[in-house]
Structure formats: structure tokens, C-alpha cells
Design an enzyme around this catalytic site. Structure first.
Site, PDB file in Angstrom:
ATOM      1  N   ASP A  30       3.398  67.754   2.279  1.00 52.30           N
ATOM      2  CA  ASP A  30       4.065  68.158   3.512  1.00 52.30           C
ATOM      3  C   ASP A  30       3.641  69.574   3.884  1.00 52.30           C
ATOM      4  O   ASP A  30       2.861  70.228   3.186  1.00 52.30           O
ATOM      5  CB  ASP A  30       5.584  68.031   3.405  1.00 52.30           C
ATOM      6  N   THR A  79      -3.314  64.595  17.312  1.00 56.66           N
ATOM      7  CA  THR A  79      -4.029  64.890  18.555  1.00 56.66           C
ATOM      8  C   THR A  79      -3.769  66.342  18.960  1.00 56.66           C
ATOM      9  O   THR A  79      -3.052  67.064  18.289  1.00 56.66           O
ATOM     10  CB  THR A  79      -3.587  63.938  19.675  1.00 56.66           C
ATOM     11  N   GLY A 102      -8.950  59.468  16.126  1.00 57.38           N
ATOM     12  CA  GLY A 102      -8.480  58.581  17.184  1.00 57.38           C
ATOM     13  C   GLY A 102      -7.170  59.090  17.749  1.00 57.38           C
ATOM     14  O   GLY A 102      -6.339  59.626  17.016  1.00 57.38           O
ATOM     15  N   PHE A 105      -4.141  54.663  16.722  1.00 59.06           N
ATOM     16  CA  PHE A 105      -4.739  53.707  15.798  1.00 59.06           C
ATOM     17  C   PHE A 105      -4.182  52.297  15.956  1.00 59.06           C
ATOM     18  O   PHE A 105      -4.435  51.436  15.123  1.00 59.06           O
ATOM     19  CB  PHE A 105      -4.582  54.195  14.356  1.00 59.06           C
ATOM     20  N   HIS A 136       7.176  59.275  25.111  1.00 61.53           N
ATOM     21  CA  HIS A 136       7.242  59.410  23.663  1.00 61.53           C
ATOM     22  C   HIS A 136       8.562  60.055  23.249  1.00 61.53           C
ATOM     23  O   HIS A 136       9.331  60.514  24.091  1.00 61.53           O
ATOM     24  CB  HIS A 136       6.075  60.256  23.139  1.00 61.53           C
ATOM     25  N   HIS A 137       8.772  60.114  21.941  1.00 62.37           N
ATOM     26  CA  HIS A 137       9.974  60.713  21.378  1.00 62.37           C
ATOM     27  C   HIS A 137      10.033  62.201  21.689  1.00 62.37           C
ATOM     28  O   HIS A 137       9.003  62.855  21.942  1.00 62.37           O
ATOM     29  CB  HIS A 137      10.031  60.480  19.867  1.00 62.37           C
ATOM     30  N   LYS A 140       7.684  64.929  19.940  1.00 65.84           N
ATOM     31  CA  LYS A 140       6.227  64.938  20.062  1.00 65.84           C
ATOM     32  C   LYS A 140       5.790  66.255  20.682  1.00 65.84           C
ATOM     33  O   LYS A 140       6.295  66.661  21.726  1.00 65.84           O
ATOM     34  CB  LYS A 140       5.736  63.771  20.905  1.00 65.84           C
ATOM     35  N   GLY A 146      -2.391  62.382  23.536  1.00 73.56           N
ATOM     36  CA  GLY A 146      -3.820  62.150  23.368  1.00 73.56           C
ATOM     37  C   GLY A 146      -4.222  60.772  23.847  1.00 73.56           C
ATOM     38  O   GLY A 146      -5.316  60.577  24.394  1.00 73.56           O
ATOM     39  N   THR A 147      -3.347  59.787  23.661  1.00 73.83           N
ATOM     40  CA  THR A 147      -3.650  58.435  24.112  1.00 73.83           C
ATOM     41  C   THR A 147      -3.781  58.378  25.626  1.00 73.83           C
ATOM     42  O   THR A 147      -4.698  57.738  26.162  1.00 73.83           O
ATOM     43  CB  THR A 147      -2.548  57.463  23.648  1.00 73.83           C
TER      44      THR A 147
END
Length: 236
Positions: A30, A79, A102, A105, A136-137, A140, A146-147
Site C-alpha cells: 500500500d 490513469t 490501459g 482493462f 465514476h465514484h 476517483k 482515462g477511459t
């Protein structure tokens, strides 16, 4: 296979679980254990076949430098660092390391990339305008995701295949929404005066991301060089 997972957030934990389910040995670091990539010494990294990074945009570049310098194989699901991609690609090549990156994924998202490119090719010069939204949550960190950015890039590249002046990335607006614990919703819309076409991918959980990352690690373990997950996902 021995896998080192960097990051103990929600996705990192799931990556570790999926890797263990698939019979791999797993060790997780972590942020507190790996401040400024201090734990990633060459001797430590020799104990692992592949490293999987799901950390933060701030942590990923130091992690990559340490891992690639040691010749490690690294799968990156983090990302927000792609401005450093040319440097990291060069380091991977010089050190004969392996880098597979990526923005997402999920196999479903990879299919969405191909469909987005096709939409760009067929509609980019046919009077359509494109818009992108992503949800998103609330935790983030990067915005847009990034997507979303790579989906817009797929539209632009697809439009360029038509051989005409097509869609430019800068002309596709992206709406970013952060709410609750949303795993990921991406909606690409192409609109003309006559109609609208909508392409949607909704993740119900982070499981698909984790499974794709572990499969990517299995594929990368015996390879060198730099790879985009969009280009290799069909080979897994």
C-alpha cells in the site's frame, strides 16, 4: 507466478483476490509501505514475475521508473500519467523491461473502443457531432477519466481512416460526473439533425477491470516492450 500489486484501494484489493483465485502468489504494497517508490528496489523486484499498479497519478510514475529501471514487467491500470508515456516507453525499451498500460482493462470497454472508432469512421464526416459523458465514484481522482479520453481518441482515429478531415479530440466535449460508488458508466453520443446514436458501457462492479488486469499480467510475464491494452486484449 508471483505478482506484486501496488495499491490497496478497491480495485487493487480485487486484483489481488482475482490473482489468488487464478493460482498466483500475491504480495500487496500500500501507499504507506511504498512512499516515493522506496520499497521497489532491484533486489525486492527480483522476487516477482509481474507488477500490477493501481495506485494514483502521483505515485505511478515513480513506481514505473523504479520497476522499469530494474527490467521488471509492469501492468498499469492507473490513469492520469500519459504525458509521461514516451519517457516510460523509452525506459522500458532501454532496460528490456515490459510495460502494458490501459485506461480500462474491461474486455467490454475494449469492444466499445472498436465500435467508437467505427462510429468515427462512418459518421465523423457525415454531419454528426460527438459528445462523451462518464460517471465514476466520488473518490476517483482524475477527471475526465482515462477511459473517456481514450474513447474520444478512438473516435478521432477512426474518423481519420476515412481520409477526410474528421473529428478532432478537442472538439468532443466530455462531461464528468462523480457520485456514490459508481463503478463506471461511459456514454458516447453522435448526433445529427436527423437522428442520434448512443453507445454505452456500464460496469456493474470492478470485477471486469481486475480480471482483465490479471490476464494482462499473465500475458506480459514472458514479453518485453511497451503495449497498449487496446492492441493486445484479443491475444489474452
Amino acid at each position: 507466478m508471483r505478482i506484486l500489486v501496488l495499491g490497496h484501494g478497491k480495485t487493487g484489493k480485487l486484483v489481488a483476490d482475482v490473482a489468488a483465485e487464478r493460482g498466483h502468489g500475491v504480495h500487496v504494497l500500500d501507499a504507506k509501505e511504498n512512499k516515493d517508490a522506496a520499497a521497489l528496489t532491484p533486489m525486492f523486484l527480483t522476487g516477482f514475475d509481474v507488477v500490477i499498479d493501481f495506485t494514483t497519478p502521483e505515485a505511478v510514475v515513480p513506481n514505473l521508473r523504479a520497476c522499469l529501471y530494474s527490467g521488471a514487467r509492469v501492468v498499469v491500470g492507473t490513469t492520469g500519467w500519459y504525458d509521461k508515456l514516451p519517457d516510460m516507453r523509452g525506459l522500458a525499451e532501454r532496460k528490456e523491461a515490459g510495460l502494458l498500460y490501459g485506461s480500462n482493462f474491461s474486455i467490454g470497454v475494449q469492444v466499445m473502443h472498436r465500435l467508437a472508432a467505427e462510429m468515427g469512421k462512418e459518421l465523423g464526416n457525415a454531419g454528426y457531432t460527438f459528445e462523451m459523458s462518464e460517471t465514476h465514484h466520488v473518490t476517483k481522482l482524475d477527471k475526465p477519466s482515462g477511459t473517456a479520453l481514450t474513447l474520444v481518441d478512438s473516435v478521432a482515429k477512426g474518423s481519420q481512416e476515412s481520409g477526410k478531415a474528421g473529428v478532432e479530440v478537442r472538439n468532443v466535449p466530455i462531461e464528468s460526473i462523480r457520485e456514490g460508488d459508481a463503478a463506471g458508466l461511459h456514454v458516447l453520443t453522435a448526433t445529427s439533425q436527423a437522428d442520434r446514436i448512443t453507445l454505452t458501457h456500464e460496469a456493474f462492479s470492478r470485477r471486469g477491470f481486475a480480471e482483465g488486469a490479471v490476464r494482462a499480467a499473465e500475458w506480459l510475464a514472458t514479453r518485453k516492450g511497451c503495449y497498449d491494452f487496446r492492441d493486445v486484449f484479443t491475444k489474452l
